[in-house]
Design an enzyme around this catalytic site. Structure first.
Site, PDB file in Angstrom:
ATOM      1  N   ASN A  85       0.833  -1.201   0.000  1.00  0.00           N
ATOM      2  CA  ASN A  85       0.000   0.000   0.000  1.00  0.00           C
ATOM      3  C   ASN A  85       0.867   1.251   0.000  1.00  0.00           C
ATOM      4  O   ASN A  85       1.909   1.299   0.640  1.00  0.00           O
ATOM      5  CB  ASN A  85      -0.927   0.004   1.221  1.00  0.00           C
ATOM      6  CG  ASN A  85      -1.866  -1.187   1.213  1.00  0.00           C
ATOM      7  OD1 ASN A  85      -2.036  -1.823   0.168  1.00  0.00           O
ATOM      8  ND2 ASN A  85      -2.459  -1.492   2.346  1.00  0.00           N
ATOM      9  N   ASP A 124      -0.604   4.217   0.865  1.00  0.00           N
ATOM     10  CA  ASP A 124      -1.146   5.136   1.872  1.00  0.00           C
ATOM     11  C   ASP A 124      -0.303   5.051   3.148  1.00  0.00           C
ATOM     12  O   ASP A 124       0.565   4.188   3.276  1.00  0.00           O
ATOM     13  CB  ASP A 124      -2.629   4.811   2.156  1.00  0.00           C
ATOM     14  CG  ASP A 124      -2.820   3.447   2.809  1.00  0.00           C
ATOM     15  OD1 ASP A 124      -2.254   3.229   3.905  1.00  0.00           O
ATOM     16  OD2 ASP A 124      -3.537   2.598   2.241  1.00  0.00           O
ATOM     17  N   HIS A 184       5.942  -0.616  -2.774  1.00  0.00           N
ATOM     18  CA  HIS A 184       5.437   0.018  -3.984  1.00  0.00           C
ATOM     19  C   HIS A 184       5.466   1.545  -3.894  1.00  0.00           C
ATOM     20  O   HIS A 184       4.782   2.225  -4.656  1.00  0.00           O
ATOM     21  CB  HIS A 184       4.020  -0.479  -4.304  1.00  0.00           C
ATOM     22  CG  HIS A 184       3.999  -1.898  -4.799  1.00  0.00           C
ATOM     23  ND1 HIS A 184       2.856  -2.672  -4.837  1.00  0.00           N
ATOM     24  CD2 HIS A 184       4.996  -2.705  -5.261  1.00  0.00           C
ATOM     25  CE1 HIS A 184       3.153  -3.877  -5.313  1.00  0.00           C
ATOM     26  NE2 HIS A 184       4.438  -3.929  -5.572  1.00  0.00           N
ATOM     27  N   THR A 228      -4.479  -9.076   0.090  1.00  0.00           N
ATOM     28  CA  THR A 228      -3.899  -8.877  -1.246  1.00  0.00           C
ATOM     29  C   THR A 228      -4.297 -10.044  -2.144  1.00  0.00           C
ATOM     30  O   THR A 228      -4.366 -11.186  -1.696  1.00  0.00           O
ATOM     31  CB  THR A 228      -2.361  -8.692  -1.186  1.00  0.00           C
ATOM     32  OG1 THR A 228      -1.831  -8.709  -2.514  1.00  0.00           O
ATOM     33  CG2 THR A 228      -1.675  -9.752  -0.369  1.00  0.00           C
ATOM     34  N   ALA A 280      -9.991  -8.170   7.365  1.00  0.00           N
ATOM     35  CA  ALA A 280      -8.767  -7.903   8.120  1.00  0.00           C
ATOM     36  C   ALA A 280      -9.070  -7.324   9.505  1.00  0.00           C
ATOM     37  O   ALA A 280      -8.395  -7.646  10.482  1.00  0.00           O
ATOM     38  CB  ALA A 280      -7.878  -6.938   7.332  1.00  0.00           C
TER      39      ALA A 280
HETATM   40  P1  OAD Z   1      -6.092  -6.034  -5.016  1.00  0.00           P
HETATM   41  O1  OAD Z   1      -7.158  -5.022  -5.314  1.00  0.00           O
HETATM   42  O2  OAD Z   1      -5.552  -6.823  -6.127  1.00  0.00           O
HETATM   43  O3  OAD Z   1      -6.621  -7.073  -3.950  1.00  0.00           O
HETATM   44  C1  OAD Z   1      -7.271  -6.652  -2.786  1.00  0.00           C
HETATM   45  C2  OAD Z   1      -7.526  -7.861  -1.949  1.00  0.00           C
HETATM   46  O4  OAD Z   1      -8.080  -7.426  -0.720  1.00  0.00           O
HETATM   47  C3  OAD Z   1      -8.505  -8.874  -2.550  1.00  0.00           C
HETATM   48  O5  OAD Z   1      -7.929 -10.135  -2.518  1.00  0.00           O
HETATM   49  C4  OAD Z   1      -9.720  -8.806  -1.611  1.00  0.00           C
HETATM   50  O6  OAD Z   1     -10.298 -10.087  -1.393  1.00  0.00           O
HETATM   51  C5  OAD Z   1      -9.070  -8.335  -0.326  1.00  0.00           C
HETATM   52  N1  OAD Z   1      -9.974  -7.606   0.577  1.00  0.00           N
HETATM   53  C6  OAD Z   1     -11.060  -6.854   0.276  1.00  0.00           C
HETATM   54  N2  OAD Z   1     -11.627  -6.371   1.393  1.00  0.00           N
HETATM   55  C7  OAD Z   1     -10.876  -6.832   2.444  1.00  0.00           C
HETATM   56  C8  OAD Z   1     -10.935  -6.682   3.859  1.00  0.00           C
HETATM   57  N3  OAD Z   1     -11.885  -5.967   4.441  1.00  0.00           N
HETATM   58  N4  OAD Z   1      -9.983  -7.308   4.611  1.00  0.00           N
HETATM   59  C9  OAD Z   1      -9.006  -8.034   4.015  1.00  0.00           C
HETATM   60  N5  OAD Z   1      -8.919  -8.210   2.689  1.00  0.00           N
HETATM   61  C10 OAD Z   1      -9.824  -7.608   1.909  1.00  0.00           C
HETATM   62  O7  OAD Z   1      -4.935  -5.240  -4.244  1.00  0.00           O
HETATM   63  P2  OAD Z   1      -3.452  -5.690  -3.971  1.00  0.00           P
HETATM   64  O8  OAD Z   1      -3.338  -7.167  -3.932  1.00  0.00           O
HETATM   65  O9  OAD Z   1      -2.954  -4.897  -2.829  1.00  0.00           O
HETATM   66  O10 OAD Z   1       0.615  -2.165  -7.314  1.00  0.00           O
HETATM   67  O11 OAD Z   1      -2.759  -5.178  -5.271  1.00  0.00           O
HETATM   68  C11 OAD Z   1      -1.401  -5.400  -5.420  1.00  0.00           C
HETATM   69  C12 OAD Z   1      -0.785  -4.326  -6.252  1.00  0.00           C
HETATM   70  O12 OAD Z   1      -1.446  -4.217  -7.496  1.00  0.00           O
HETATM   71  C13 OAD Z   1      -0.904  -2.940  -5.685  1.00  0.00           C
HETATM   72  O13 OAD Z   1       0.085  -2.630  -4.732  1.00  0.00           O
HETATM   73  C14 OAD Z   1      -0.746  -2.083  -6.872  1.00  0.00           C
HETATM   74  C15 OAD Z   1      -1.664  -2.832  -7.782  1.00  0.00           C
HETATM   75  O14 OAD Z   1      -1.456  -2.629  -9.080  1.00  0.00           O
HETATM   76  C16 OAD Z   1       1.228  -1.088  -7.785  1.00  0.00           C
HETATM   77  O15 OAD Z   1       0.711   0.005  -7.803  1.00  0.00           O
HETATM   78  C17 OAD Z   1       2.636  -1.351  -8.233  1.00  0.00           C
END
Ligand code: OAD
Ligand code: ZN
Length: 232
Positions: free
Chosen positions: A94, A96, A111, A180, A223
């Protein structure tokens, strides 16, 4: 989830950990912003083609993150750091600052960080909370006059400090991954490295990630519900 007094915990967080603070996840929002695909605003090519659009996107994200509050998932991880000291390492995808605002100190933003910028020539990152939303407001380096860009790792760029991350992963006894989707590498591959070392791997989130098969344990839930139940 229970940790032992000899455990070293490596935590990887993603957008899901900030979802309950009101910040949109990437895949959850369909990967869209104002009708643009994320790839159209978060790549070096996008920056070359339209820096004003890119700065409008990150200005909006600065605004949203500033308005958001840390949630009980961020606080739970800050408490674990307090309890475990240097047996705890937090690596986040993240950009943020909600982990820091919850009290985490040792946070690695692989990132990049929303509230830092850097000169495209001098490269040195600096704290920056400004909004740059029009062509006439594009920031320039005071030293060399080159364009200032967000200190963000865009698609196709290499995450920050991978060596330090792998060193921490190498000495961890537990890998905890939260919120993630397991679709963006190299972060999605940390669990495979952990498996090669035979350490315990746990995933926390409301649905299975794409790399679910690689985890020993999947704790299904938000989470904010699951992370506060971890005991050391
Ligand atoms: P994603 O949007 O791909 O995935 C978010 C994940 O959070 C999903 O698997 C959801 O199931 C989960 N989720 C949703 N609500 C939740 C909650 N309340 N508690 C826990 N989990 C929850 O985001 P990331 O995996 O972070 O990269 O994305 C990875 C990277 O892709 C980011 O850092 C960014 C993006 O492109 C860059 O900017 C380089
Ligand atoms: Zn410069």
């Amino acid at each position: 989830m229970q940790l032992g007094s000899n455990d070293r915990l490596f935590v990887l967080t993603g957008a899901g950990v900030s979802a309950e603070s009101g910040l949109a996840t990437f895949r959850g929002s369909g990967g869209l912003w104002n009708g643009y695909r994320v790839e159209q605003v978060a790549t070096p090519e996008a920056w070359e083609a339209d820096p004003v659009l890119v700065w409008q996107f990150y200005s909006m994200r600065r605004r949203d993150a500033t308005a958001a509050q840390a949630n009980s998932a961020h606080f739970a991880l800050a408490r674990l750091e307090q309890q475990m000291g240097d047996r705890f390492y937090l690596c986040t995808q993240n950009v943020d600052d909600l982990h820091e605002r919850a009290g985490s100190h040792r946070v690695h933003h692989m990132h990049g960080s929303l509230f830092e910028s850097r000169c495209t020539h001098c490269e040195q990152p600096f704290e920056d909370r400004s909004l740059y939303e029009s062509a006439s407001k594009m920031p320039k380096c005071a030293d060399c006059g080159s364009a200032i860009r967000p200190h963000i790792v865009w698609f196709g760029e290499i995450p920050l400090n991978l060596e330090q991350i792998y060193a921490e992963l190498d000495r961890a006894t537990v890998l905890l991954v939260a919120g993630t989707s397991g679709s963006v590498y190299p972060a999605a591959g940390f669990v495979h490295i952990a498996n090669q070392r035979g350490i315990r791997t746990v995933y926390v989130g409301p649905e299975e990630p794409q790399n679910a098969d690689a985890f020993d344990e999947i704790l299904l839930g938000n989470a904010t519900e699951v992370l506060p139940t971890i005991r050391v």
